[in-house]
Scaffold this motif. Structure first.
Motif, short mmCIF file in Angstrom:
data_model
loop_
_atom_site.label_atom_id
_atom_site.label_comp_id
_atom_site.label_asym_id
_atom_site.label_seq_id
_atom_site.Cartn_x
_atom_site.Cartn_y
_atom_site.Cartn_z
N LEU A 66 -12.04 -22.68 -97.18
CA LEU A 66 -12.44 -21.81 -96.07
C LEU A 66 -12.72 -22.61 -94.82
CD1 LEU A 66 -13.38 -19.15 -94.79
CD2 LEU A 66 -15.64 -19.56 -95.82
N VAL A 67 -13.50 -23.68 -94.94
CA VAL A 67 -13.87 -24.45 -93.75
C VAL A 67 -12.65 -25.11 -93.13
CG1 VAL A 67 -15.32 -26.30 -92.85
CG2 VAL A 67 -16.22 -24.79 -94.63
N ASP A 68 -11.75 -25.64 -93.96
CA ASP A 68 -10.50 -26.20 -93.44
C ASP A 68 -9.70 -25.16 -92.66
OD1 ASP A 68 -10.56 -28.90 -94.10
OD2 ASP A 68 -9.66 -28.60 -96.08
N GLU A 69 -9.62 -23.95 -93.21
CA GLU A 69 -8.89 -22.87 -92.54
C GLU A 69 -9.52 -22.52 -91.20
OE1 GLU A 69 -8.89 -19.74 -95.40
OE2 GLU A 69 -7.23 -20.60 -96.59
N LEU A 70 -10.84 -22.54 -91.15
CA LEU A 70 -11.52 -22.23 -89.89
C LEU A 70 -11.25 -23.30 -88.84
CD1 LEU A 70 -14.98 -20.90 -91.19
CD2 LEU A 70 -13.05 -19.57 -90.32
N PHE A 71 -11.27 -24.57 -89.24
CA PHE A 71 -10.96 -25.64 -88.29
C PHE A 71 -9.52 -25.51 -87.77
CE2 PHE A 71 -14.79 -27.91 -89.54
CZ PHE A 71 -15.07 -28.66 -88.40
N THR A 72 -8.59 -25.15 -88.65
CA THR A 72 -7.20 -24.99 -88.23
C THR A 72 -7.04 -23.81 -87.27
OG1 THR A 72 -6.41 -25.90 -90.34
CG2 THR A 72 -4.85 -24.57 -89.06
N LYS A 73 -7.73 -22.72 -87.56
CA LYS A 73 -7.59 -21.52 -86.75
C LYS A 73 -8.25 -21.64 -85.39
CE LYS A 73 -8.54 -16.52 -86.83
NZ LYS A 73 -9.07 -15.39 -87.64
N TYR A 74 -9.48 -22.21 -85.36
CA TYR A 74 -10.28 -22.17 -84.13
C TYR A 74 -10.32 -23.50 -83.38
CZ TYR A 74 -11.95 -17.68 -85.89
OH TYR A 74 -12.03 -16.39 -86.34
N ARG A 75 -9.90 -24.59 -84.02
CA ARG A 75 -9.88 -25.90 -83.36
C ARG A 75 -11.24 -26.21 -82.72
NH1 ARG A 75 -4.77 -27.80 -82.84
NH2 ARG A 75 -5.36 -29.16 -81.10
N PHE A 76 -12.26 -26.30 -83.55
CA PHE A 76 -13.63 -26.50 -83.08
C PHE A 76 -13.79 -27.81 -82.32
CE2 PHE A 76 -14.31 -24.05 -87.13
CZ PHE A 76 -14.61 -22.84 -86.51
N ASP A 77 -14.59 -27.76 -81.28
CA ASP A 77 -14.98 -28.97 -80.55
C ASP A 77 -16.33 -29.49 -81.02
OD1 ASP A 77 -12.85 -28.98 -78.31
OD2 ASP A 77 -13.65 -26.95 -78.21
N VAL A 78 -17.20 -28.58 -81.46
CA VAL A 78 -18.57 -28.93 -81.83
C VAL A 78 -18.94 -28.20 -83.11
CG1 VAL A 78 -21.01 -28.77 -81.15
CG2 VAL A 78 -19.26 -29.32 -79.42
N VAL A 79 -19.62 -28.90 -84.01
CA VAL A 79 -20.24 -28.27 -85.18
C VAL A 79 -21.75 -28.48 -85.06
CG1 VAL A 79 -20.49 -28.28 -87.68
CG2 VAL A 79 -18.24 -28.69 -86.65
#
Length: 370
Positions: A66-79
């Motif tokens: 799930l977390v990998d998919e979220l990073f791929t989808k939203y391209r986070f700059d900050v966690v």
């Protein structure tokens, strides 16, 4: 527009932080990841989720796919990682859950961020990182253990946790530091003192005492109530986190304290006096009282001393000199102002308290204090 992943934002501090940054920044988009365990209440942030600048995903920070998919989808700059099991009493009941969420969950977030943000290697073999990214870990002063009558925790104080909760947060901090040392990952950590303010789950001392007075119940206080905590108004904490995320040095640790040390018994007595005064000044609040036989019964006789918590730390005290010197942060809210604001909020939003105080919480309360 920067995109933040804010974990645990349906909880107390996370929800206040979410509201703060959405109000402050028009160029920030936020994805909330929260499992909605007992202390996470979606109603707290329902008005903030507009699917434009704020989206909600229900899930576990330990779920790698799930977390990998979220990073791929939203391209986070900050966690910004608030997600944690956080109540010491519950950690004594079920230590394994705290280790699973607080340590392995944090490590999973770090690894997913590493896979998403690494762009290559430098000549020394260290990873190179996407510009402007940051992993921020929200921690606690409990990682330092307990203080005597004098002195304060600094960032150099040796780590000496005393409960399963504080041990799990200490371990998570060390994993974050290891990712910085090993991979040169851009990280930061804040260690805060006891927070209080709006949207705090009623198992914590201040909302518990407020709610019990309204219910006409006894006010349980561990031991003789002499344990000392440093109290930090939650909005001041949110401002500190924002400063560290945007301006703090990579790999830095900052202590965030309120300069408001009080014994637990003092806190309880202040709440008793303040609620009674507010009831006298504002008759509309009196409808919240389960007892309608005047106000004289709202006094110190409600206090009931209960068996002390196992391994109960005696005193916490934060020295926030570093964050003041480096970033110009200081606690703006005095305890006298903050506690009245908090009590007023609880009285004016009692429907929220009733919504989160469901059957599971009532069973937990009976088990812990009866």
């Amino acid at each position: 527009m920067k995109t933040y992943l804010v974990t645990g934002a349906a909880g107390f501090i996370g929800a206040n932080y979410l509201k703060y940054i959405l109000k402050k920044y028009e160029d920030v988009r936020v994805v909330v990841l929260d499992l909605l365990t007992y202390a996470g209440y979606l109603g707290t942030i329902a008005e903030d989720i507009d699917h434009d600048r704020c989206e909600f995903v229900r899930g576990d920070i330990g779920d790698r796919q799930l977390v990998d998919e979220l990073f791929t989808k939203y391209r986070f700059d900050v966690v910004v990682n608030f997600a944690a099991e956080s109540h010491v009493d519950r950690s004594i009941e079920n230590p394994q859950l705290f280790l699973q969420t607080n340590i392995l969950g944090t490590q999973n977030l770090l690894d997913c961020a590493r896979r998403a943000w690494v762009t290559g290697k430098n000549e020394q073999g260290y990873p190179t990182w996407q510009p402007g990214v940051r992993f921020h870990q929200v921690s606690t002063d409990e990682v330092y253990g307990s203080l005597g009558d004098e002195g304060f925790f600094t960032e150099e104080t040796p780590l000496q946790p005393h409960s399963p909760y504080s041990a799990s947060k200490t371990s998570a901090d060390l994993v974050v530091c290891a990712y910085h040392d090993t991979y040169k990952m851009p990280v930061s950590i804040t260690r805060c003192s006891n927070n209080y303010g709006p949207y705090q789950f009623p198992e914590k001392l201040i909302p518990l005492i407020i709610n019990n007075i309204l219910e006409g119940k006894q006010l349980p206080v561990y031991g003789q109530g002499t344990n000392i905590r440093d109290w930090l108004y939650v909005e001041d904490h949110c401002k500190a986190i924002d400063l560290v995320v945007t301006k703090g040095k990579d790999g830095s640790i900052y202590n965030v304290g309120g300069h408001n040390e009080r014994q637990n018994i003092q806190i309880v007595k202040i709440i008793i006096r303040t609620i009674r005064r507010l009831m006298e000044e504002n008759p509309q609040f009196r409808v919240l009282l389960k007892r309608q036989d005047g106000l004289e019964w709202i006094n110190d006789d409600l206090i009931s001393f209960v068996k002390d918590r196992l391994g109960h730390d005696q005193r916490y005290g934060i020295d926030p000199s570093k964050i003041k010197a480096d970033l110009g942060w200081f606690p703006e809210t005095t305890f006298e102002v903050g506690i009245e604001k908090t009590i007023r909020w609880n009285l004016e939003h009692h429907d929220w308290i009733e919504d989160v105080s469901g059957e599971d919480y009532q069973e937990y309360y009976e088990r812990m204090y009866k």
